[in-house]
Design an enzyme around this catalytic site. Structure first.
Site, short mmCIF file in Angstrom:
data_model
loop_
_atom_site.label_atom_id
_atom_site.label_comp_id
_atom_site.label_asym_id
_atom_site.label_seq_id
_atom_site.Cartn_x
_atom_site.Cartn_y
_atom_site.Cartn_z
N HIS A 195 0.71 -1.20 -0.17
CA HIS A 195 0.07 -0.09 -0.06
C HIS A 195 0.73 1.38 0.02
O HIS A 195 1.96 1.25 0.28
CB HIS A 195 -0.94 0.13 1.27
N GLU A 225 -1.83 -7.33 7.16
CA GLU A 225 -0.57 -6.98 7.75
C GLU A 225 -0.27 -7.85 8.85
O GLU A 225 -1.15 -8.56 9.61
CB GLU A 225 -0.05 -5.34 7.97
#
Length: 217
Positions: free
Chosen positions: A8, A84
């Site tokens: 990202h 994550e």
């Protein structure tokens, strides 16, 4: 079949050097939208079949920004399996402070993830994170007609997962460094089975300020 992977865009917590795991999240920096456009422009003509993204807002915003740049936008599939690494009580905390509090664990996270033990702060292990990401990727590959596919994820977990899918042992998962924001990694598979061939890793040559990028979770 080609598989594309990106981390990202940069966020406020990235800039503040705070841990940002599976539960923590912060907005993308304004500058990140330009970097997302640069990545999107670089892969504009790739005939993607679909984009898979973590359900974290920072990842979804990145996926949507890339998709808007494609010559032929594609469906975006949101999957929490791409999140994550879970960092437990570290999430949102300043990295420099946690390095003082957990020096051994923080060093292992960066350099020797086969020795990483997140139990003191109730975090997730790297093998568990790798397993869930591999499951998402393998399912997507199996369902795809011919690809290519794009996966939008996160720094720590995606770095480890890409290297694991290339057949690297856990001890070597950080040997090539950590993924930078909006970097591009590409893998190829002929039989839709692991290991995949890693043909490009952590490329940021197409970003105008690539020298400023960092590779923290």
């Amino acid at each position: 079949m080609e598989l594309y992977f990106t981390r990202h865009g940069r966020t406020e917590w990235n800039k503040e050097l705070r841990f940002q795991g599976s539960q923590g999240d912060s907005p993308l920096l304004l500058q990140s939208y330009q970097e997302i456009k640069e990545l999107g422009g670089f892969i504009r003509e790739v005939p993607f079949e679909a984009i898979y993204t973590s359900d974290a807002k920072r990842a979804q915003d990145t996926a949507q920004g890339i998709n808007a740049c494609l010559a032929n936008p594609v469906p975006i599939i949101v999957d929490p399996g791409l999140r994550e690494l879970g960092l437990g009580e570290l999430e949102g905390q300043l990295i420099r402070e946690m390095q003082v509090k957990y020096p051994q664990e923080m060093q292992a996270m960066r350099e020797k993830i086969d020795e990483y033990d997140p139990s003191p702060f109730k975090g997730e292990t790297f093998p568990d994170a790798i397993q869930r990401i591999e499951a998402v990727v393998l399912k997507a590959v199996k369902q795809a007609q011919q690809g290519p596919l794009l996966f939008v994820g996160h720094g720590a977990s995606l770095t480890a997962a890409v290297q694991a899918m290339a057949g690297k042992p856990l001890a070597e998962a950080r040997a090539m460094g950590g993924l930078k924001n909006n970097s591009l990694s590409i893998m190829e598979t002929q039989n839709k089975q692991l290991p995949f061939e890693l043909v490009r890793f952590n490329d940021v040559s197409f970003l105008s300020d690539s020298d400023e990028l960092i590779s923290i979770p």
